[in-house]
Design a protein around this motif. Structure first.
Motif, mmCIF file in Angstrom:
data_model
loop_
_atom_site.group_PDB
_atom_site.id
_atom_site.type_symbol
_atom_site.label_atom_id
_atom_site.label_comp_id
_atom_site.label_asym_id
_atom_site.label_seq_id
_atom_site.Cartn_x
_atom_site.Cartn_y
_atom_site.Cartn_z
ATOM 1 N N MET A 198 9.316 20.379 -11.156
ATOM 2 C CA MET A 198 9.123 19.187 -11.832
ATOM 3 C C MET A 198 7.708 18.913 -12.112
ATOM 4 S SD MET A 198 10.515 15.551 -10.247
ATOM 5 C CE MET A 198 9.198 14.324 -9.970
ATOM 6 N N GLY A 199 7.193 18.582 -13.518
ATOM 7 C CA GLY A 199 5.874 18.013 -13.560
ATOM 8 C C GLY A 199 5.776 16.754 -12.881
ATOM 9 N N LEU A 200 4.396 16.483 -12.846
ATOM 10 C CA LEU A 200 3.872 15.053 -12.459
ATOM 11 C C LEU A 200 3.825 14.132 -13.393
ATOM 12 C CD1 LEU A 200 0.623 16.486 -10.611
ATOM 13 C CD2 LEU A 200 2.822 15.613 -9.667
ATOM 14 N N LEU A 201 4.384 12.940 -13.030
ATOM 15 C CA LEU A 201 4.298 11.865 -14.004
ATOM 16 C C LEU A 201 2.619 11.597 -14.463
ATOM 17 C CD1 LEU A 201 7.258 9.734 -11.979
ATOM 18 C CD2 LEU A 201 7.230 11.075 -14.171
ATOM 19 N N PRO A 202 2.505 10.949 -15.593
ATOM 20 C CA PRO A 202 1.273 10.792 -15.955
ATOM 21 C C PRO A 202 0.786 9.516 -15.070
ATOM 22 C CG PRO A 202 2.485 10.471 -17.695
ATOM 23 C CD PRO A 202 3.688 11.047 -16.624
ATOM 24 N N LEU A 203 -0.621 9.484 -14.952
ATOM 25 C CA LEU A 203 -1.081 8.244 -14.509
ATOM 26 C C LEU A 203 -1.393 7.276 -15.607
ATOM 27 C CD1 LEU A 203 -3.686 9.732 -11.743
ATOM 28 C CD2 LEU A 203 -1.351 8.480 -11.492
ATOM 29 N N GLU A 204 -0.893 5.991 -15.426
ATOM 30 C CA GLU A 204 -1.397 4.969 -16.514
ATOM 31 C C GLU A 204 -2.351 4.146 -15.738
ATOM 32 O OE1 GLU A 204 -0.334 5.048 -19.412
ATOM 33 O OE2 GLU A 204 0.995 6.480 -19.242
ATOM 34 N N PHE A 205 -3.690 4.338 -16.256
ATOM 35 C CA PHE A 205 -4.669 3.707 -15.658
ATOM 36 C C PHE A 205 -4.501 2.154 -15.695
ATOM 37 C CE2 PHE A 205 -6.209 7.908 -15.623
ATOM 38 C CZ PHE A 205 -6.692 8.210 -14.433
ATOM 39 N N SER A 206 -3.707 1.672 -16.591
ATOM 40 C CA SER A 206 -3.628 0.160 -16.745
ATOM 41 C C SER A 206 -2.771 -0.499 -15.562
ATOM 42 C CB SER A 206 -2.672 -0.059 -18.116
ATOM 43 O OG SER A 206 -1.482 0.534 -18.198
ATOM 44 N N ASP A 207 -1.748 0.501 -15.098
ATOM 45 C CA ASP A 207 -1.212 0.225 -13.877
ATOM 46 C C ASP A 207 -1.942 0.234 -12.622
ATOM 47 O OD1 ASP A 207 1.080 0.330 -15.452
ATOM 48 O OD2 ASP A 207 1.751 2.266 -14.619
ATOM 49 N N CYS A 208 -3.228 0.533 -12.557
ATOM 50 C CA CYS A 208 -4.075 0.401 -11.438
ATOM 51 C C CYS A 208 -4.536 -1.013 -11.275
ATOM 52 C CB CYS A 208 -5.173 1.316 -11.462
ATOM 53 S SG CYS A 208 -6.585 0.817 -12.538
ATOM 54 N N LEU A 209 -4.549 -1.712 -12.151
ATOM 55 C CA LEU A 209 -4.855 -2.983 -12.106
ATOM 56 C C LEU A 209 -3.756 -3.976 -11.419
ATOM 57 C CD1 LEU A 209 -6.203 -3.717 -15.769
ATOM 58 C CD2 LEU A 209 -7.370 -3.498 -13.612
ATOM 59 N N SER A 210 -2.622 -3.517 -11.392
ATOM 60 C CA SER A 210 -1.581 -4.131 -10.787
ATOM 61 C C SER A 210 -1.308 -3.667 -9.467
ATOM 62 C CB SER A 210 -0.137 -3.878 -11.474
ATOM 63 O OG SER A 210 0.289 -2.697 -11.666
ATOM 64 N N ASP A 211 -1.888 -2.459 -9.102
ATOM 65 C CA ASP A 211 -1.886 -1.864 -7.941
ATOM 66 C C ASP A 211 -0.344 -1.761 -7.233
ATOM 67 O OD1 ASP A 211 -2.943 -0.280 -5.877
ATOM 68 O OD2 ASP A 211 -3.466 -1.831 -4.707
ATOM 69 N N SER A 212 0.685 -1.507 -8.204
ATOM 70 C CA SER A 212 1.760 -1.346 -7.636
ATOM 71 C C SER A 212 2.018 -0.159 -6.697
ATOM 72 C CB SER A 212 2.718 -1.340 -8.925
ATOM 73 O OG SER A 212 2.825 -0.024 -9.611
ATOM 74 N N PRO A 213 3.386 -0.315 -5.820
ATOM 75 C CA PRO A 213 3.656 1.022 -5.079
ATOM 76 C C PRO A 213 3.957 2.196 -5.816
ATOM 77 C CG PRO A 213 4.801 -1.194 -4.326
ATOM 78 C CD PRO A 213 3.942 -1.466 -5.761
ATOM 79 N N TYR A 214 4.615 1.855 -7.182
ATOM 80 C CA TYR A 214 4.858 3.039 -8.129
ATOM 81 C C TYR A 214 3.677 3.619 -8.311
ATOM 82 C CZ TYR A 214 5.576 5.462 -12.629
ATOM 83 O OH TYR A 214 5.437 6.162 -13.496
ATOM 84 N N PHE A 215 2.366 2.964 -8.805
ATOM 85 C CA PHE A 215 1.204 3.612 -9.136
ATOM 86 C C PHE A 215 0.687 4.367 -7.672
ATOM 87 C CE2 PHE A 215 -3.380 3.595 -9.432
ATOM 88 C CZ PHE A 215 -3.544 4.352 -10.692
#
Length: 119
Positions: free
Chosen positions: A1-18
């Motif tokens: 399984m490949g890694l999911l891409p990092l969405e740097f816009s998600d880093c602003l919300s700092d979600s558990p998913y990120f």
């Protein structure tokens, strides 16, 4: 399984998913680092074994080149002369092969191990 891409816009919300996604990337980087270190170690072990083999081959080559029959009487037979000359020539060939192996081993560190260590 490949890694999911990092969405740097998600880093602003700092979600558990990120955060989980970042941890997955970190684990994969650590795993890759360990594999590279293992490859470097195996390569160094291989080069050391090749040097040991080369030394043994050179000793064998030297033995072949020094080979002489003990004569019964004053001179060697024609067969003994041919055999001794053949062994000497074979020893020279082995020595030439080992010269090339030494050149290859000298370059192996700079061209293979050093770039891996730098990486």
């Amino acid at each position: 399984m490949g890694l999911l891409p990092l969405e740097f816009s998600d880093c602003l919300s700092d979600s558990p998913y990120f955060r989980e996604n970042i941890h997955a990337h970190e684990r994969e980087l650590e795993n890759t680092s360990q594999q590279i270190k293992s490859m470097i170690k195996e390569c160094k072990d291989l080069l050391a074994a090749a040097r040991t083999l080369s030394k043994a081959q050179r000793n064998f080559s030297s033995t072949l080149m020094r080979f002489k029959f003990e004569c019964i009487g004053n001179t060697q037979t024609d067969d003994e002369v041919v055999i001794a000359a053949s062994l000497k020539e074979f020893g020279k060939l082995i020595s030439a092969i080992e010269d090339e192996r030494d050149r290859m081993l000298e370059r192996a560190y700079d061209q293979f191990i050093l770039p891996l260590e730098t990486f």
